[in-house]
Design a protein around this motif. Sequence first.
Motif, PDB file in Angstrom:
ATOM      1  N   GLY A  15       0.783  -1.224   0.000  1.00 51.72           N
ATOM      2  CA  GLY A  15       0.000   0.000   0.000  1.00 51.72           C
ATOM      3  C   GLY A  15       0.812   1.269   0.000  1.00 51.72           C
ATOM      4  O   GLY A  15       0.262   2.367   0.010  1.00 51.72           O
ATOM      5  N   GLU A  16       2.130   1.131  -0.032  1.00 51.31           N
ATOM      6  CA  GLU A  16       2.978   2.320   0.066  1.00 51.31           C
ATOM      7  C   GLU A  16       3.773   2.487  -1.215  1.00 51.31           C
ATOM      8  O   GLU A  16       4.303   1.521  -1.761  1.00 51.31           O
ATOM      9  CB  GLU A  16       3.925   2.159   1.248  1.00 51.31           C
ATOM     10  N   LEU A  17       3.876   3.727  -1.663  1.00 50.24           N
ATOM     11  CA  LEU A  17       4.703   4.015  -2.831  1.00 50.24           C
ATOM     12  C   LEU A  17       6.139   4.151  -2.348  1.00 50.24           C
ATOM     13  O   LEU A  17       6.473   5.105  -1.647  1.00 50.24           O
ATOM     14  CB  LEU A  17       4.234   5.302  -3.496  1.00 50.24           C
ATOM     15  N   ILE A  18       7.006   3.163  -2.695  1.00 53.53           N
ATOM     16  CA  ILE A  18       8.347   3.222  -2.119  1.00 53.53           C
ATOM     17  C   ILE A  18       9.400   3.719  -3.099  1.00 53.53           C
ATOM     18  O   ILE A  18      10.502   4.078  -2.690  1.00 53.53           O
ATOM     19  CB  ILE A  18       8.794   1.847  -1.556  1.00 53.53           C
ATOM     20  N   ALA A  19       9.105   3.735  -4.372  1.00 54.88           N
ATOM     21  CA  ALA A  19      10.113   4.222  -5.303  1.00 54.88           C
ATOM     22  C   ALA A  19       9.464   4.685  -6.597  1.00 54.88           C
ATOM     23  O   ALA A  19       8.365   4.250  -6.945  1.00 54.88           O
ATOM     24  CB  ALA A  19      11.122   3.121  -5.608  1.00 54.88           C
ATOM     25  N   GLU A  20      10.161   5.543  -7.302  1.00 55.21           N
ATOM     26  CA  GLU A  20       9.638   6.118  -8.531  1.00 55.21           C
ATOM     27  C   GLU A  20      10.837   6.526  -9.373  1.00 55.21           C
ATOM     28  O   GLU A  20      11.753   7.181  -8.878  1.00 55.21           O
ATOM     29  CB  GLU A  20       8.794   7.352  -8.160  1.00 55.21           C
ATOM     30  N   GLY A  21      10.876   6.120 -10.628  1.00 52.37           N
ATOM     31  CA  GLY A  21      12.025   6.519 -11.443  1.00 52.37           C
ATOM     32  C   GLY A  21      12.060   5.731 -12.733  1.00 52.37           C
ATOM     33  O   GLY A  21      11.170   4.908 -12.997  1.00 52.37           O
ATOM     34  N   ASN A  22      13.097   5.959 -13.558  1.00 59.90           N
ATOM     35  CA  ASN A  22      13.184   5.180 -14.781  1.00 59.90           C
ATOM     36  C   ASN A  22      13.766   3.802 -14.487  1.00 59.90           C
ATOM     37  O   ASN A  22      14.151   3.503 -13.353  1.00 59.90           O
ATOM     38  CB  ASN A  22      13.977   5.931 -15.850  1.00 59.90           C
ATOM     39  N   ALA A  23      13.838   2.979 -15.504  1.00 58.68           N
ATOM     40  CA  ALA A  23      14.222   1.580 -15.312  1.00 58.68           C
ATOM     41  C   ALA A  23      15.541   1.454 -14.555  1.00 58.68           C
ATOM     42  O   ALA A  23      15.662   0.679 -13.599  1.00 58.68           O
ATOM     43  CB  ALA A  23      14.318   0.889 -16.673  1.00 58.68           C
ATOM     44  N   GLU A  24      16.493   2.242 -14.971  1.00 63.99           N
ATOM     45  CA  GLU A  24      17.817   2.160 -14.358  1.00 63.99           C
ATOM     46  C   GLU A  24      17.761   2.508 -12.868  1.00 63.99           C
ATOM     47  O   GLU A  24      18.314   1.793 -12.024  1.00 63.99           O
ATOM     48  CB  GLU A  24      18.747   3.126 -15.084  1.00 63.99           C
ATOM     49  N   GLU A  25      17.084   3.597 -12.576  1.00 62.50           N
ATOM     50  CA  GLU A  25      16.989   4.043 -11.179  1.00 62.50           C
ATOM     51  C   GLU A  25      16.316   2.987 -10.303  1.00 62.50           C
ATOM     52  O   GLU A  25      16.745   2.731  -9.181  1.00 62.50           O
ATOM     53  CB  GLU A  25      16.202   5.356 -11.101  1.00 62.50           C
ATOM     54  N   ILE A  26      15.245   2.399 -10.870  1.00 59.85           N
ATOM     55  CA  ILE A  26      14.517   1.414 -10.072  1.00 59.85           C
ATOM     56  C   ILE A  26      15.382   0.183  -9.818  1.00 59.85           C
ATOM     57  O   ILE A  26      15.418  -0.356  -8.716  1.00 59.85           O
ATOM     58  CB  ILE A  26      13.216   1.003 -10.800  1.00 59.85           C
ATOM     59  N   GLN A  27      16.128  -0.210 -10.847  1.00 55.19           N
ATOM     60  CA  GLN A  27      16.969  -1.402 -10.685  1.00 55.19           C
ATOM     61  C   GLN A  27      18.042  -1.187  -9.630  1.00 55.19           C
ATOM     62  O   GLN A  27      18.502  -2.122  -8.991  1.00 55.19           O
ATOM     63  CB  GLN A  27      17.612  -1.781 -12.021  1.00 55.19           C
ATOM     64  N   LYS A  28      18.440   0.065  -9.446  1.00 48.90           N
ATOM     65  CA  LYS A  28      19.506   0.349  -8.469  1.00 48.90           C
ATOM     66  C   LYS A  28      18.951   0.683  -7.093  1.00 48.90           C
ATOM     67  O   LYS A  28      19.705   0.766  -6.125  1.00 48.90           O
ATOM     68  CB  LYS A  28      20.341   1.532  -8.967  1.00 48.90           C
ATOM     69  N   ASN A  29      17.642   0.911  -7.036  1.00 45.20           N
ATOM     70  CA  ASN A  29      17.051   1.373  -5.782  1.00 45.20           C
ATOM     71  C   ASN A  29      17.087   0.278  -4.718  1.00 45.20           C
ATOM     72  O   ASN A  29      16.525  -0.809  -4.885  1.00 45.20           O
ATOM     73  CB  ASN A  29      15.600   1.802  -6.046  1.00 45.20           C
ATOM     74  N   LEU A  30      17.765   0.571  -3.607  1.00 42.96           N
ATOM     75  CA  LEU A  30      17.974  -0.447  -2.575  1.00 42.96           C
ATOM     76  C   LEU A  30      16.657  -0.883  -1.929  1.00 42.96           C
ATOM     77  O   LEU A  30      16.441  -2.070  -1.675  1.00 42.96           O
ATOM     78  CB  LEU A  30      18.928   0.083  -1.497  1.00 42.96           C
ATOM     79  N   ALA A  31      15.781   0.089  -1.712  1.00 43.09           N
ATOM     80  CA  ALA A  31      14.498  -0.238  -1.072  1.00 43.09           C
ATOM     81  C   ALA A  31      13.715  -1.221  -1.941  1.00 43.09           C
ATOM     82  O   ALA A  31      13.099  -2.160  -1.435  1.00 43.09           O
ATOM     83  CB  ALA A  31      13.691   1.032  -0.847  1.00 43.09           C
ATOM     84  N   VAL A  32      13.778  -0.989  -3.246  1.00 43.25           N
ATOM     85  CA  VAL A  32      13.039  -1.867  -4.155  1.00 43.25           C
ATOM     86  C   VAL A  32      13.668  -3.257  -4.156  1.00 43.25           C
ATOM     87  O   VAL A  32      12.975  -4.272  -4.035  1.00 43.25           O
ATOM     88  CB  VAL A  32      13.040  -1.285  -5.582  1.00 43.25           C
ATOM     89  N   ILE A  33      14.993  -3.272  -4.266  1.00 40.69           N
ATOM     90  CA  ILE A  33      15.679  -4.563  -4.278  1.00 40.69           C
ATOM     91  C   ILE A  33      15.353  -5.337  -3.018  1.00 40.69           C
ATOM     92  O   ILE A  33      15.017  -6.519  -3.054  1.00 40.69           O
ATOM     93  CB  ILE A  33      17.203  -4.353  -4.398  1.00 40.69           C
ATOM     94  N   ASP A  34      15.383  -4.612  -1.932  1.00 34.32           N
ATOM     95  CA  ASP A  34      15.118  -5.250  -0.652  1.00 34.32           C
ATOM     96  C   ASP A  34      13.696  -5.786  -0.567  1.00 34.32           C
ATOM     97  O   ASP A  34      13.453  -6.943  -0.232  1.00 34.32           O
ATOM     98  CB  ASP A  34      15.360  -4.234   0.466  1.00 34.32           C
ATOM     99  N   ALA A  35      12.743  -4.934  -0.916  1.00 37.39           N
ATOM    100  CA  ALA A  35      11.339  -5.282  -0.694  1.00 37.39           C
ATOM    101  C   ALA A  35      10.783  -6.187  -1.777  1.00 37.39           C
ATOM    102  O   ALA A  35       9.829  -6.922  -1.549  1.00 37.39           O
ATOM    103  CB  ALA A  35      10.504  -4.006  -0.617  1.00 37.39           C
ATOM    104  N   TYR A  36      11.362  -6.136  -2.936  1.00 42.49           N
ATOM    105  CA  TYR A  36      10.626  -6.729  -4.044  1.00 42.49           C
ATOM    106  C   TYR A  36      11.497  -7.522  -4.990  1.00 42.49           C
ATOM    107  O   TYR A  36      11.297  -8.715  -5.199  1.00 42.49           O
ATOM    108  CB  TYR A  36       9.919  -5.596  -4.805  1.00 42.49           C
ATOM    109  N   LEU A  37      12.504  -6.852  -5.552  1.00 38.73           N
ATOM    110  CA  LEU A  37      13.286  -7.529  -6.576  1.00 38.73           C
ATOM    111  C   LEU A  37      14.233  -8.551  -5.975  1.00 38.73           C
ATOM    112  O   LEU A  37      14.786  -9.375  -6.696  1.00 38.73           O
ATOM    113  CB  LEU A  37      14.078  -6.506  -7.395  1.00 38.73           C
ATOM    114  N   GLY A  38      14.434  -8.515  -4.661  1.00 39.83           N
ATOM    115  CA  GLY A  38      15.334  -9.439  -3.995  1.00 39.83           C
ATOM    116  C   GLY A  38      15.038 -10.883  -4.340  1.00 39.83           C
ATOM    117  O   GLY A  38      15.941 -11.690  -4.513  1.00 39.83           O
ATOM    118  N   HIS A  39      13.763 -11.230  -4.467  1.00 37.43           N
ATOM    119  CA  HIS A  39      13.453 -12.612  -4.790  1.00 37.43           C
ATOM    120  C   HIS A  39      12.740 -12.720  -6.132  1.00 37.43           C
ATOM    121  O   HIS A  39      11.808 -13.459  -6.322  1.00 37.43           O
ATOM    122  CB  HIS A  39      12.606 -13.252  -3.683  1.00 37.43           C
ATOM    123  N   GLU A  40      13.211 -11.915  -7.053  1.00 31.09           N
ATOM    124  CA  GLU A  40      12.629 -11.998  -8.394  1.00 31.09           C
ATOM    125  C   GLU A  40      13.761 -12.247  -9.370  1.00 31.09           C
ATOM    126  O   GLU A  40      14.791 -11.594  -9.329  1.00 31.09           O
ATOM    127  CB  GLU A  40      11.925 -10.682  -8.738  1.00 31.09           C
TER     128      GLU A  40
END
Lengths: 318, 295, 250
Positions: free
Chosen positions: C223-248
């Motif tokens: 329910g929370e917007l944790i990141a916003e940016g272009n593809a590169e930024e999102i791929q580098k975003n630690l919060a995203v990696i941690d919360a989501y991309l970590g197991h993708e």
Amino acid sequence: MNHRLETTALWSAYVLLFGGMIFVKNEHAIHIAAQIVILGLFAISFNILFGNTGLLSFGQALFYGLGAYVTGMIAKKFGGDHFLWALLLVPLVAMAVALVLGALSLRLSDVYFTMLTLAFAQLVWGITIKWYDFTSGDDGIQAIPKPEFLAGGLHYYVFAFLVVTVCLYLLWRLHRSPFGTILKGIRQNPTRVNFLGLNVFRHKLLAYVISSCFTAIAGGLYAGLDGSIHPDMFVWTMSGGIILMTILGGMRSFFGPIIGVAVFVLLEDVVGRSTQYWSFFIGAIMIVVVMLFPKGIVGVSRQFAGLFAKKGDPLEHS
Amino acid sequence: MSFDVLISQFLGGLSVAMLLFLVASGLTLIFGVAKVFNFAHGSFYMLGAYFSFQAINLFNNFWIGALAGAIGAGLIGMVLEICFIRRISGREEEGAFQILLTYAFILIIDDGVKFIWGPAYKTISKPESLAGALTVGPVTIPTYNLFIILLGLVIVVTAWYVLSRTRMGKIIQAASTDTQMVGMLGVNVSLVMSLLFGVATAMGGLAGAMAAPLRTIAPGTGVEIIIDSLIVVVIGGLGNFWGALFAAILIGEVNAFGILWLPQWASLLSFAVMIVVLIFKSKGLFTREQGRKKI
Amino acid sequence: MSILELTNVNKHFGGLHVSKRISMAIPEGELSAIIGPNGAGKTTLFNQVTGYITPDSGSIHFNGVDVTGMKPERLVKMGVVRAFQVASLFYDETVYDNIFMAAVAFHGKNWNVLASKDSYQEVDEQCQSIMTKLGLRNKAKLKAFELSHGDQKVLDIAIALTMQPKLLLLDEPTAGMSPDERVNMTQLIKAIHREFKLTTVFVEHDMDMVFGIADVIRVLVQGELIAEGNAEEIQKNLAVIDAYLGHEVL
């Protein structure tokens, strides 16, 4: 069968069959035909709600009775010369009543809608029976006068047939109009219709008002047929009978309901006279239809036609 | 109007209400909980009355009659479910076809009854053990009516307990809405539905047998009772036994007092009550409003 | 100016906080994606933007107009149009009639009770043009239920496009599709965006598609917007990696 071909065939059959009745000398046959066109108008207008929009009203008899009583009471009080304008008043009264009842009942979903329409009809039935001074109660109204030129079975049949045909033509236009298409959409997927930027409730309301209006006209015509009407025109078994005939004929087809009416009325004429267990017989037919031919007579005919036209365009099975 | 009249009118209304509840409880089970629209429920009520009449003629015992009414109606109900109702489930427009099919049952059962027992009405008398009356102060109430009121309470408590406190109840609740899921859990859903239909029609039959000493047994009585029962079930909120009980009492009392004050219009009051309720609470009195459907 | 602006949007379902103080501004013409694990509240967010449900608090502005709590039918008329996760069609009707209904609604001919269906040239022309653009023309006479899953999703989008949206929201356009169909849908969305110059937001789980075509990616978690940016930024975003991309697996 091609859809357009089917429509043309059914319209021609209707006009030839019921128009041709005016050359028939048999009073009884003409009376039966008059019953069929009048009830047919009732069933087809009901099916605008049921088959098209997906609204199962169990109280359309209210409008049938309303039409009959508006016509009957005015003609009885003011004389036969007033029969015609009474009949013209019927759609207006019916639309006003339908606007109020529709606004109240269409907010409800599914079975609650069905039950509320039933309750309204039963209430009006009860009032008609109890309010003796105004409606003659359980006695009904007999010997409703008509204008001179409508006297006699044949004359009245021609009149009823013409009125019904005009009504059916209008309903048929509605059936295939943009509005009619939206109604079919509402039956299948109201949420999506809402996301087309349309207000579902208002479309249902207009469908309800139009359907009720034509049902009332059928009722008004009935008042002139035998000149005798009864509160039982309002009762729920009347609504139930129309639902049955509609499904028997085929609710997914414009002409289906009137075919159901014709079969039903003819059966009643033939079988109803020779047995006291007529209800049992009807019940058995209903079970057979529900179990084996849920798409009604039109549905079965389409399947047969499809069987013979198998080599044709496989896409054409509307 | 004296206090005594009010009290006895109230008690009269209560007995009527409880009879109505007995019929409506079966309808609540099958229509409210299992979502099968059984228009013929009133006909099973009528069948129950006829079966009990027949059994009493044979065995001269009221309780055997009541049992025969319940079991007979239940068995016929189950057969009809298995032969017909089950086979149209899952169809498009299922609701309309259920109405039509069970409407056909009404017609057939009505004529069947006429054929077997004739058009004349029948009566049975109360069991001797309950034939008396109880007097408390200025008010007298027949023992049999008290018994009916008690029976109604037993049914509502039992139904509530079974449906909300037992595993069976959870299966029943889920069988109609999550049919596939319940099936996956190894429950024979169609057997559950048949049994449910049987129990509901048996409840209708029992109600008919119980009502018989107070009313007459005649063809067409089923049609009279079904509309009132539907009103009760709908006002109470589909599937809610306590709601149905409340609605039955409401309708019973409105009729009892309506006869005092509006004698001519009393028979219309049930419809008026339903219209008022539905206009203000579009899903009956005791239904929790559900959220919007998922899209 | 941003075409859609959310400010502190909150929504609860019972005890569940499904939208947490969501704020975002979507500029006109952007092709953006909203991603997030199941249950992140993506569809709920769409439902609020399109008026199907009303936020508990916060505001939604469309083209500078406060549209918070406005009904779907009004929002559609303003140009906020959506397609659905499960293709929401008129399954008994033909492909043509599905689009026809949308065209009738768009041209405001829905109240006409007497005109014949094919008496409006502009309605028919629009249907034909949409069918041609989306490659549905040779399927015009098929009933919606006869279409393949992929075509049903295309038809769903076709209906939405017929409404001539200013903001198009696509809820998982490739859900349940075969790999081939996914590639087609990806190209279709890109083409639509180019052709109609349309602000498009889509929710998606297919990461190839998201990182392939979205200008901007927004990540929603619980329910929370944790990141916003272009593809590169999102791929580098630690919060995203941690919360989501970590197991993708990317």
